[in-house]
Scaffold this motif. Sequence first.
Motif, mmCIF file in Angstrom:
data_model
loop_
_atom_site.group_PDB
_atom_site.id
_atom_site.type_symbol
_atom_site.label_atom_id
_atom_site.label_comp_id
_atom_site.label_asym_id
_atom_site.label_seq_id
_atom_site.Cartn_x
_atom_site.Cartn_y
_atom_site.Cartn_z
ATOM 1 N N PHE A 186 0.805 -1.255 0.070
ATOM 2 C CA PHE A 186 0.198 -0.074 -0.051
ATOM 3 C C PHE A 186 0.859 1.279 0.058
ATOM 4 O O PHE A 186 0.369 2.211 -0.328
ATOM 5 N N PRO A 210 3.467 3.333 -4.447
ATOM 6 C CA PRO A 210 3.728 4.486 -5.292
ATOM 7 C C PRO A 210 4.611 5.392 -4.559
ATOM 8 O O PRO A 210 5.252 5.978 -5.147
ATOM 9 N N ILE A 258 -7.665 -3.953 -3.813
ATOM 10 C CA ILE A 258 -6.366 -3.894 -4.476
ATOM 11 C C ILE A 258 -7.080 -4.205 -5.880
ATOM 12 O O ILE A 258 -6.435 -3.410 -6.808
ATOM 13 N N PHE A 288 -8.707 -0.959 -6.942
ATOM 14 C CA PHE A 288 -7.643 -0.111 -7.160
ATOM 15 C C PHE A 288 -7.168 -0.165 -8.668
ATOM 16 O O PHE A 288 -7.094 0.960 -9.429
ATOM 17 N N ILE A 291 0.597 -1.964 -9.689
ATOM 18 C CA ILE A 291 0.195 -0.946 -8.857
ATOM 19 C C ILE A 291 1.394 0.257 -8.976
ATOM 20 O O ILE A 291 0.924 1.415 -9.130
ATOM 21 N N THR A 292 2.607 -0.311 -9.166
ATOM 22 C CA THR A 292 3.662 0.811 -9.167
ATOM 23 C C THR A 292 3.467 1.371 -10.634
ATOM 24 O O THR A 292 3.773 2.580 -10.733
ATOM 25 N N SER A 298 0.366 3.747 -11.162
ATOM 26 C CA SER A 298 0.578 4.993 -10.459
ATOM 27 C C SER A 298 1.144 6.232 -11.127
ATOM 28 O O SER A 298 0.966 7.318 -10.836
ATOM 29 N N SER A 355 0.159 5.361 0.362
ATOM 30 C CA SER A 355 0.244 6.236 -0.865
ATOM 31 C C SER A 355 -0.849 5.869 -1.807
ATOM 32 O O SER A 355 -1.284 6.676 -2.665
ATOM 33 N N MET A 356 -1.211 4.441 -1.655
ATOM 34 C CA MET A 356 -2.189 4.041 -2.682
ATOM 35 C C MET A 356 -3.502 4.765 -2.523
ATOM 36 O O MET A 356 -4.219 5.109 -3.437
ATOM 37 N N SER A 357 -3.648 5.096 -1.382
ATOM 38 C CA SER A 357 -4.795 5.872 -1.000
ATOM 39 C C SER A 357 -4.808 7.317 -1.760
ATOM 40 O O SER A 357 -5.924 7.518 -2.397
ATOM 41 N N VAL A 382 -3.269 8.043 -4.354
ATOM 42 C CA VAL A 382 -3.386 7.864 -5.890
ATOM 43 C C VAL A 382 -4.855 7.660 -6.169
ATOM 44 O O VAL A 382 -5.441 8.229 -7.278
ATOM 45 N N ILE A 387 -9.259 2.589 -0.046
ATOM 46 C CA ILE A 387 -7.891 1.884 0.014
ATOM 47 C C ILE A 387 -7.520 1.899 1.762
ATOM 48 O O ILE A 387 -6.973 1.016 2.238
#
Length: 478
Positions: free
Chosen positions: A28, A31, A166, A169, A249-250, A253, A269-271, A273, A286
């Motif tokens: 999570f 990013p 996930i 996302f 994910i990477t 982002s 940081s996923m939050s 994004v 997230i």
Amino acid sequence: MSESSTQKLSVMTLTAMVVGSMVGAGIFSLPQHFGQVTGPFGALIAWSISGFGMLMLAFVFQSLSCRKPDLDSGVHSYAQAGFGDYLGFSSAWGYWAGTCLGNVTYLIIINSTMGAVFPVLDDGTTIYAVLLSSIVLWAFHFLILRGIKEADYINNIVTISKIIPIIMFLVLVAVGFKPEIFMKNFWGGGEFSWSGIFEQIRGTMLVTVFVFLGIEGASVYSRYAKNRKDVGVATLFGFTSVLIILILITMLSYGVMDREELAGLRNPSMSGVLQAVVGDWGAVLIGFGLLIAVLGAYLSWSLLAAEVLYTAAAAGTMPKFLMIENKNKVPSAALWMTNITIQVFLIVTVLAQEAFVLARELTSSMNLIPYLLVAAYGFKLSFTGETYLSKDYKQRKFDFICGALATIFTTWLIYAGGLKYLLLSAVLYGPGTIFFILTKREQKTNKIFSTSELVLFAIAMIGAFIAIFNLVKGNIVI
């Protein structure tokens, strides 16, 4: 723990343990961590190197689970069989200490996530945050004491539940992906240079190791598998599934926000994004997913930590008191030692400047020695031909290549991690040897260390002394 059939684990449960152990706090925060160091090009190379290296290590785990079925207590048993009692102890101790630190990162990020709503928790290291973490710590402690099967059942449910946010996302960010932003971020800022890319890749190594921790989850519980081959299948399937998710994910982002914006995001940081794509409800989604994921991973790692101490004691590399079980056949002494240690680490986080980063990087560093010894043992078996028949030529050649590459990869990771975390690891490895000495005295061994083991112990203690000296002088900051 009981060896009854009711305790036997299916391939699905073993896979859930791998995925559950790997999908935790680190995923999570990807990013931000990658945004601080590199762009899409460097990230692709970093994931390629780490993914390939960890795949080689996964193949080693798979091979060892089949060729050495008697070594059924996981990571440390391979180190002990291949390189003697002291390195076997060091592997168990390092893996266990790294697991305790990993659980600290989970507790920190739980409070950091809630800190967005409750400022008193801030970044997860305030006094109030430590108090809340302590409540969670001991609540899980008593849950596990009720019985391993109950904890496994919860782990299966949690593993499935935390994957849903996930996947959401990935779908939503893919819809909001902007190629022009992705290309702007591509080289990671500034002009392209291979030396710059090399430093970017090196800067991501401990982060990638951290999110891969748990790949050995099925191996640690191999003695509970219904079928020994299930251990290898669970390891490879769990690893491959998580690797695909990590890369997506990477990369996605980088197509939503500028690299500098990613670097400045609050964790998780996923939050941030997803919030940039769909609005505030994305951050809530997230945050909810992270809490489930982290609590699930915390459960998995708590089980792993206690199992490591228990099996190490059963193998004669830890003191006998760690074999004490309660009426539910749970290694209670090992669990108490684990959670008391985590409690101490939690208190120390109040004093650390970047507690989450420190715990994350040190977790990775502590686990590198055990991983290196597993890789080296796989290489040693294939090199000497032990357990191989003449008709196994192709398999032996394949295992030899995997063992060699995994050994090179884990050695590279120790270098890439840097001297700071290697020295801090020595602070835990060196003094921890007291448990090895106690074990040898229990066994009434005339000679505690061999000559080579005494040299290794001396190196660990010198490293610990250098680290403590530099901490006091302020040359190493935590």
